[in-house]
Write a protein that holds these residues in place. Structure first.
Motif, PDB file in Angstrom:
ATOM      1  N   ALA A 103     -24.663  53.469  55.297  1.00  0.00           N
ATOM      2  CA  ALA A 103     -26.125  53.479  55.226  1.00  0.00           C
ATOM      3  C   ALA A 103     -26.640  52.367  54.315  1.00  0.00           C
ATOM      4  N   ALA A 104     -25.951  52.152  53.199  1.00  0.00           N
ATOM      5  CA  ALA A 104     -26.391  51.121  52.258  1.00  0.00           C
ATOM      6  C   ALA A 104     -26.353  49.728  52.869  1.00  0.00           C
ATOM      7  N   ARG A 105     -25.416  49.506  53.797  1.00  0.00           N
ATOM      8  CA  ARG A 105     -25.262  48.188  54.415  1.00  0.00           C
ATOM      9  C   ARG A 105     -26.134  48.012  55.667  1.00  0.00           C
ATOM     10  N   ALA A 106     -26.817  49.054  56.075  1.00  0.00           N
ATOM     11  CA  ALA A 106     -27.639  48.992  57.291  1.00  0.00           C
ATOM     12  C   ALA A 106     -28.901  48.173  57.050  1.00  0.00           C
ATOM     13  N   PRO A 107     -29.492  47.630  58.112  1.00  0.00           N
ATOM     14  CA  PRO A 107     -30.754  46.891  57.958  1.00  0.00           C
ATOM     15  C   PRO A 107     -31.833  47.796  57.364  1.00  0.00           C
ATOM     16  N   SER A 108     -32.679  47.212  56.530  1.00  0.00           N
ATOM     17  CA  SER A 108     -33.742  47.992  55.876  1.00  0.00           C
ATOM     18  C   SER A 108     -34.999  47.982  56.740  1.00  0.00           C
ATOM     19  N   ASP A 109     -34.838  48.465  57.972  1.00  0.00           N
ATOM     20  CA  ASP A 109     -35.950  48.440  58.924  1.00  0.00           C
ATOM     21  C   ASP A 109     -36.481  49.830  59.260  1.00  0.00           C
ATOM     22  N   GLY A 110     -35.963  50.847  58.584  1.00  0.00           N
ATOM     23  CA  GLY A 110     -36.447  52.198  58.827  1.00  0.00           C
ATOM     24  C   GLY A 110     -35.728  52.932  59.940  1.00  0.00           C
ATOM     25  N   TYR A 111     -34.736  52.295  60.557  1.00  0.00           N
ATOM     26  CA  TYR A 111     -34.053  52.930  61.687  1.00  0.00           C
ATOM     27  C   TYR A 111     -32.693  53.516  61.307  1.00  0.00           C
ATOM     28  N   THR A 112     -32.351  53.432  60.019  1.00  0.00           N
ATOM     29  CA  THR A 112     -31.162  54.108  59.499  1.00  0.00           C
ATOM     30  C   THR A 112     -31.548  54.869  58.244  1.00  0.00           C
ATOM     31  N   LEU A 113     -31.251  56.172  58.229  1.00  0.00           N
ATOM     32  CA  LEU A 113     -31.501  57.021  57.077  1.00  0.00           C
ATOM     33  C   LEU A 113     -30.191  57.673  56.670  1.00  0.00           C
ATOM     34  N   LEU A 114     -30.126  58.146  55.448  1.00  0.00           N
ATOM     35  CA  LEU A 114     -28.953  58.865  54.946  1.00  0.00           C
ATOM     36  C   LEU A 114     -29.385  60.210  54.412  1.00  0.00           C
ATOM     37  N   MET A 115     -28.706  61.273  54.851  1.00  0.00           N
ATOM     38  CA  MET A 115     -28.908  62.576  54.222  1.00  0.00           C
ATOM     39  C   MET A 115     -28.030  62.605  52.984  1.00  0.00           C
ATOM     40  N   SER A 116     -28.642  62.362  51.861  1.00  0.00           N
ATOM     41  CA  SER A 116     -27.898  62.228  50.610  1.00  0.00           C
ATOM     42  C   SER A 116     -27.816  63.550  49.876  1.00  0.00           C
ATOM     43  N   GLY A 117     -27.014  63.549  48.813  1.00  0.00           N
ATOM     44  CA  GLY A 117     -26.862  64.725  47.978  1.00  0.00           C
ATOM     45  C   GLY A 117     -26.327  64.318  46.627  1.00  0.00           C
ATOM     46  N   PRO A 118     -25.956  65.276  45.790  1.00  0.00           N
ATOM     47  CA  PRO A 118     -25.478  64.947  44.451  1.00  0.00           C
ATOM     48  C   PRO A 118     -24.288  63.993  44.433  1.00  0.00           C
ATOM     49  N   ALA A 119     -23.350  64.160  45.379  1.00  0.00           N
ATOM     50  CA  ALA A 119     -22.158  63.301  45.364  1.00  0.00           C
ATOM     51  C   ALA A 119     -22.540  61.846  45.577  1.00  0.00           C
ATOM     52  N   SER A 120     -23.273  61.565  46.640  1.00  0.00           N
ATOM     53  CA  SER A 120     -23.567  60.173  46.989  1.00  0.00           C
ATOM     54  C   SER A 120     -24.523  59.501  46.020  1.00  0.00           C
ATOM     55  N   MET A 121     -25.496  60.250  45.481  1.00  0.00           N
ATOM     56  CA  MET A 121     -26.513  59.640  44.639  1.00  0.00           C
ATOM     57  C   MET A 121     -26.203  59.697  43.147  1.00  0.00           C
ATOM     58  N   VAL A 122     -25.429  60.697  42.719  1.00  0.00           N
ATOM     59  CA  VAL A 122     -25.270  60.902  41.274  1.00  0.00           C
ATOM     60  C   VAL A 122     -23.806  60.966  40.839  1.00  0.00           C
ATOM     61  N   THR A 123     -23.061  61.944  41.366  1.00  0.00           N
ATOM     62  CA  THR A 123     -21.752  62.266  40.809  1.00  0.00           C
ATOM     63  C   THR A 123     -20.724  61.159  40.967  1.00  0.00           C
ATOM     64  N   ASN A 124     -20.702  60.511  42.114  1.00  0.00           N
ATOM     65  CA  ASN A 124     -19.660  59.515  42.375  1.00  0.00           C
ATOM     66  C   ASN A 124     -19.619  58.406  41.331  1.00  0.00           C
ATOM     67  N   ARG A 125     -20.776  58.064  40.782  1.00  0.00           N
ATOM     68  CA  ARG A 125     -20.806  56.962  39.809  1.00  0.00           C
ATOM     69  C   ARG A 125     -20.028  57.302  38.539  1.00  0.00           C
ATOM     70  N   PHE A 126     -19.788  58.589  38.300  1.00  0.00           N
ATOM     71  CA  PHE A 126     -19.043  59.003  37.115  1.00  0.00           C
ATOM     72  C   PHE A 126     -17.590  59.365  37.416  1.00  0.00           C
ATOM     73  N   LEU A 127     -17.244  59.393  38.694  1.00  0.00           N
ATOM     74  CA  LEU A 127     -15.878  59.749  39.083  1.00  0.00           C
ATOM     75  C   LEU A 127     -15.033  58.547  39.464  1.00  0.00           C
ATOM     76  N   TYR A 128     -15.686  57.487  39.890  1.00  0.00           N
ATOM     77  CA  TYR A 128     -14.953  56.328  40.402  1.00  0.00           C
ATOM     78  C   TYR A 128     -15.316  55.085  39.603  1.00  0.00           C
ATOM     79  N   LYS A 129     -14.304  54.335  39.229  1.00  0.00           N
ATOM     80  CA  LYS A 129     -14.534  53.125  38.446  1.00  0.00           C
ATOM     81  C   LYS A 129     -15.263  52.064  39.259  1.00  0.00           C
ATOM     82  N   LYS A 130     -15.054  52.078  40.561  1.00  0.00           N
ATOM     83  CA  LYS A 130     -15.718  51.096  41.416  1.00  0.00           C
ATOM     84  C   LYS A 130     -16.103  51.758  42.730  1.00  0.00           C
ATOM     85  N   LEU A 131     -17.376  51.663  43.081  1.00  0.00           N
ATOM     86  CA  LEU A 131     -17.870  52.207  44.342  1.00  0.00           C
ATOM     87  C   LEU A 131     -18.104  51.082  45.331  1.00  0.00           C
TER      88      LEU A 131
END
Length: 315
Positions: free
Chosen positions: A72-100
């Motif tokens: 989703a992050a790499r998709a064109p920013s034209d409004g035709y790709t959305l992501l159903m996000s949650g705690p893992a994708s938006m918050v938790t992963n940044r503290f679990l993985y040294k590199k995303l």
């Protein structure tokens, strides 16, 4: 010339006026059949009716929601790709993985749709019926019990690690790609415990195939009022639950984000849509784009503290 240029609508407004002129995809970073998938499909159907264009769910599970989030992050920013996000994708992963492979902050926040409690499930073949009995068994048999989650870094994983830290027990984490894999593993006896969403796990409790040991929210769930919370069973600070929110690639026009936010909030006021959410155990949220941003800003330091408390190792 100034008058003429003033008559031309801003580019973003023109984009919003024309959007959507083709199908929109909602990337779900978990397997089909789980709560995230169902909520996304209900939302897609509702948005499709509002905008008269298909909103198509595309499941891209794996790697603690990172595969779908990266796509989703790499998709064109034209409004035709959305992501159903949650705690893992938006918050938790940044503290679990040294590199995303993606930047959790590289998304336009659209709207929080809902949240739902997890429920700690156990096989009835095991020699305990309550959370205190499970804790006592785990202390007497360190490393013998295993617990499934619907992915490393998800709320079901962090909930297990929190319980380990607060109760002082040794139970082994077994991650899966989603409920479609984790729940059968528990039912077949491959794992001992599972922090599942209440919607997918509760029917098996009612059928006598699984036992419910506790709810992960601070308050009991209306879907299972007889199941005590983990907090009320001796762990008063225990309060964690997944939420579901729509985001779009960074740079998606603000006018499009605004249209989507208004549509989501409209759906959340409709009794039929609220009933569908309730069937999954989810409670409607809604609010402005700014509300969504503020929620994540508040969760980041809280989650960092929870991850450190849980003892989950960075990878």
């Amino acid at each position: 010339m100034i008058a003429a240029s003033g008559a031309v609508p801003p580019a973003s407004a023109q984009v919003a006026k024309e959007w959507p002129s083709q199908p929109v995809r909602i990337i779900v970073p978990f397997q089909a059949g789980g709560a995230t998938d169902l909520i996304s499909r209900y939302l897609g159907t509702g948005l499709g009716q509002i905008f008269q264009q298909p909103f198509v769910v595309e499941n891209r599970p794996g790697a603690a929601a990172m595969i779908g989030s990266d796509l989703a992050a790499r998709a064109p920013s034209d409004g035709y790709t959305l992501l159903m996000s949650g705690p893992a994708s938006m918050v938790t992963n940044r503290f679990l993985y040294k590199k995303l492979s993606y930047d959790p902050d590289a998304f336009e926040k659209v709207a929080v749709v809902a949240d739902t409690p997890n429920i700690l499930l156990a096989s009835p073949a095991l020699p305990f019926r309550t959370l205190p009995e499970m804790i006592a068994y785990a202390k007497a048999n360190p490393g013998k019990l295993t617990y499934a989650s619907f992915g490393t870094g998800t709320t079901s994983h962090i909930a297990g690690e929190m319980l380990k830290a607060e109760a002082g027990i040794d139970i082994v984490h077994v991650p899966y790609k989603g409920a479609a894999e984790a729940l059968p593993a528990l039912l077949s006896g491959q794992v001992s415990l599972y922090f599942d969403t209440i919607m997918t796990g509760l029917p098996y409790v009612k059928a006598g195939k699984l036992r419910a040991l506790g709810v992960t929210r601070r308050e009991r769930s209306p879907m299972a009022p007889d199941v005590p919370t983990i907090a009320e069973q001796g762990y008063p600070g225990f309060d964690i639950a997944p939420w579901y929110g729509i985001v779009a690639p960074k740079g998606t026009p603000a006018a499009v984000v605004g249209k989507l936010n208004a549509a989501v909030n409209r759906l959340l006021k409709e009794p039929g849509f609220r009933d569908k959410l309730a069937s999954t155990g989810a409670e409607p949220r809604g609010g402005s784009v700014a509300d969504f941003r503020a929620m994540i800003d508040a969760e980041v330091p809280r989650t960092e503290k929870l991850v450190k408390q849980s003892g989950v190792s960075l990878q």
